[in-house]
Design an enzyme around this catalytic site. Structure first.
Site, PDB file in Angstrom:
ATOM      1  N   GLU A 228       4.256 -29.990 -37.008  1.00 12.04           N
ATOM      2  CA  GLU A 228       3.196 -30.452 -36.266  1.00 12.04           C
ATOM      3  C   GLU A 228       2.508 -29.330 -35.938  1.00 12.04           C
ATOM      4  O   GLU A 228       2.551 -28.381 -35.224  1.00 12.04           O
ATOM      5  CB  GLU A 228       4.052 -30.738 -34.761  1.00 12.04           C
ATOM      6  CG  GLU A 228       3.099 -31.782 -33.929  1.00 12.04           C
ATOM      7  CD  GLU A 228       2.658 -31.272 -32.605  1.00 12.04           C
ATOM      8  OE1 GLU A 228       1.432 -31.049 -32.553  1.00 12.04           O
ATOM      9  OE2 GLU A 228       3.468 -31.003 -31.683  1.00 12.04           O
ATOM     10  N   CYS A 262      -1.775 -28.804 -27.511  1.00 10.79           N
ATOM     11  CA  CYS A 262      -2.294 -29.497 -28.871  1.00 10.79           C
ATOM     12  C   CYS A 262      -3.029 -30.570 -28.792  1.00 10.79           C
ATOM     13  O   CYS A 262      -4.041 -30.859 -29.637  1.00 10.79           O
ATOM     14  CB  CYS A 262      -1.061 -29.305 -29.890  1.00 10.79           C
ATOM     15  SG  CYS A 262       0.290 -30.340 -29.462  1.00 10.79           S
TER      16      CYS A 262
END
Ligand code: ADP
Length: 454
Positions: A228, A262
Site C-alpha cells: 500500500e 496517504c
C-alpha cells in the site's frame, strides 16, 4: 547493544528507546517463526479468532494510555490517536475477526463427477513493514489478516514510532503462542534484511520508492507482496457543488494528521469562476485550526514527523511560490520546530512539484480549471491512484467519479468505502489490496483439493 531512541516531534524530548535488532539476527528470528508456524497454521480460523479475541478488550481498556504514548511519539492530536487505538480494539476487532473467519472459510464446488474444496491456507512466515503516520493501526492492519490466515508474522515498524508498535506487539503476543508474532526494530537496513530473509510474504505500507525496492527484492524468489503506497489524491469541486461543504472537506482532508495521510487531499481542482470564493472559504475554515502539541485538547494540527519531511514540504511551497503560485496563508515554521502552519496555495500549476510529487504535509493546493474535462484530465495525469474525491450535484459528481483512475473514489465524502469494502490503490499506489473478503484472502495461499465422486 545499539538502541533506537524515539523522540517527541512536538518537544524534541526523548520518549523512550528500544534495542535495535542486529540485521544478522533476523535470520534466527525467521527460523523461530518458521518453527512456530505449523502449529499455529493447523488451528482452524474460528479457533484462531477465539485465541486473538481477548486482545480486543486489552486494547480497548488501555486506549487512554496507548493514545497518549502514540501522540507523544508521533505528534497527532490525542483525540485522533484515541480513535486510531479504538479502531483496532473492542467491537471493531471482534467484527474484523468474524469477517476474517468468513473470508477464510473453505468453499466447495460440485460437478457430476467430482467435488472441489477451496482452502485458504497460510503462506508460512509473513514480514510486515509499516510506516509512522498511523503507527498503531498500520501494524494492526498488516499483522491481523496475516495472523488470522495462519501465518507467523515478523513486524518491522517505522524507526520513528517503535514504542507504540512494540506496545501493539506486546498486547497481541500476550494471547499468542511464542514466536508467532515477533518484532524487529531498526531502519532501512533491518527492513532490507527482513525482505531478503527466508520469509514467504511481505506486507508493506510506505512510500512508492521503497515499495518498488521491496517488490524488486521479493521478485527474486517470487515472494508474495501486498503493497500500500503513497498517493497524490485529487479533489474535484464541480460548479454545482455545495461550496461551503466542499471547502470544509478540503480543509479537513488536507490538514488532518498534518497532511501526513496517504489519502490526504493533495490537489484541489476548482472552476475558475468559483475559485476566489472557494479559497476564501478555505482560508476562513483553516484559521480555526489550532496548531500545537497533540497532547493539548484544543490542538487540531500537530507537528510534522521529522525535519526531513518538514524541509521537503517547505521546499515544495517555496518552489510553487517562486513559479507564480500565491501563498494565501500558512507555511510558516520557526527554526528547528517541526510545526508547520497549514498552508493554502492558490493558482498552482499542474507542472509544479507540489502538484506532481507526494507532499505528505499540511498543504492545500488549488488548481483553477475551465471545465470538468480539464479537471478530470489533470486529476488522472499522475502515476499515483490511491484515492480521489468529487464534490458536486449527486448525479453529475457520480458521472465524473467514474472517469477517475484512482482505486477509491468518494462522492461528496471521503474516499474510504463502507465496512467490507477493499482498501485499494490503482496504478503505482498499490500492489494487491487489503480489507474486505478478497483483501483478507491476499494473506492466504489458495489451494484446491478435488475429489472424485463415488
Ligand atoms: P518513510 O519515508 O515514511 O520512512 P519509507 O517507505 O521510506 O517511508 O519507509 C517505510 C518503512 O520501510 C520503514 O519501516 C522503513 O524502515 C522501511 N524501509 C525503508 N527502506 C526499505 C527497504 N529498502 N526494504 C525494506 N524496508 C525498508
Amino acid at each position: 547493544m545499539a538502541t533506537l531512541t524515539s523522540n517527541n516531534p512536538a518537544t524534541g524530548e526523548p520518549v523512550g528507546e528500544v534495542p535495535v535488532t542486529p540485521a544478522e539476527a533476523i535470520a534466527d528470528l525467521v527460523a523461530r517463526a518458521r518453527a512456530a508456524q505449523p502449529a499455529w497454521g493447523a488451528i482452524e480460523p474460528q479457533d484462531r479468532a477465539d485465541i486473538l479475541r481477548p486482545a480486543a478488550a486489552a486494547i480497548a481498556s488501555r486506549a487512554k494510555e496507548l493514545s497518549e504514548l502514540l501522540t507523544r511519539e508521533m505528534g497527532k492530536p490525542v483525540r485522533e490517536a484515541k480513535g486510531e487505538i479504538l479502531s483496532c480494539g473492542g467491537d471493531a476487532l471482534e467484527r474484523e475477526l468474524a469477517d476474517m473467519v468468513e473470508a477464510l472459510r473453505p468453499e466447495t464446488l460440485h460437478s457430476e463427477r467430482a467435488v472441489s474444496t477451496i482452502y485458504r491456507d497460510a503462506y508460512g512466515v509473513c514480514a510486515a513493514i509499516t510506516p509512522w503516520n498511523f503507527p498503531f493501526s498500520m501494524p494492526h492492519w498488516m499483522c491481523l489478516p496475516a495472523l488470522m490466515a495462519g501465518n507467523a508474522v515478523i513486524l518491522k515498524p517505522s524507526e520513528e514510532t517503535p514504542l507504540i508498535a512494540q506496545a501493539y506487539v506486546d498486547i497481541v503476543s500476550e494471547v499468542l503462542p511464542d514466536d508467532v508474532l515477533q518484532v524487529v526494530h531498526g531502519a532501512d537496513d533491518q527492513g532490507k534484511a527482513l525482505v531478503e530473509s527466508n520469509v514467504d510474504m511481505i506486507a508493506f505500507t510506505g512510500s512508492r520508492e521503497t515499495g518498488k525496492h521491496i517488490l524488486g527484492a521479493a521478485a527474486k524468489h517470487l515472494k508474495r507482496a501486498v503493497l500500500e503506497l503513497g498517493g497524490k489524491d485529487p479533489l474535484i469541486v464541480l460548479s454545482d457543488a455545495d461550496m461551503a461543504k466542499a471547502a470544509r472537506f478540503a480543509v479537513r482532508n488536507s490538514f488532518r494528521n498534518a497532511g501526513q495521510v496517504c489519502i490526504s487531499t493533495e490537489r484541489i481542482y476548482v472552476p475558475e469562476a468559483a475559485a476566489d470564493d472557494f479559497v476564501a472559504a478555505m482560508a476562513e475554515e483553516t484559521a480555526k485550526l489550532t496548531v500545537g502539541d497533540g497532547m493539548q485538547s484544543d490542538t487540531r494540527v500537530g507537528p510534522m514527523i521529522n525535519r526531513r519531511q518538514r524541509d521537503h514540504v517547505r521546499a515544495q511551497i517555496d518552489d510553487a511560490v517562486s513559479r507564480g503560485a500565491r501563498l494565501v496563508r500558512g507555511g510558516e515554521s520557526e527554526g528547528d520546530s517541526l510545526f508547520l502552519t497549514p498552508a493554502i496555495l492558490d493558482g498552482v500549476d499542474h507542472d509544479m512539484a507540489v502538484a506532481r510529487d507526494e507532499t505528505f504535509g499540511p498543504v492545500a493546493c488549488v488548481i483553477r480549471v475551465a471545465s470538468d474535462d480539464e479537471a478530470v484530465n489533470l486529476a488522472n495525469d499522475t502515476p499515483f491512484g490511491l484515492g480521489a474525491v468529487v464534490f458536486g450535484a449527486p448525479d453529475h459528481a457520480a458521472r465524473v467519479a467514474r472517469r477517475l483512475t484512482a482505486g477509491m473514489i468518494g462522492v461528496n465524502q471521503g474516499c474510504g468505502g463502507v465496512a467490507g469494502s477493499p482498501w485499494v490503490g490503482a496504478r503505482e499506489s498499490g500492489y494487491g489490496f487489503h480489507s474486505s473478503r478478497d483483501g483478507h484472502r491476499q494473506f492466504a495461499q489458495t489451494r484446491v483439493v478435488t475429489q472424485a465422486r463415488g
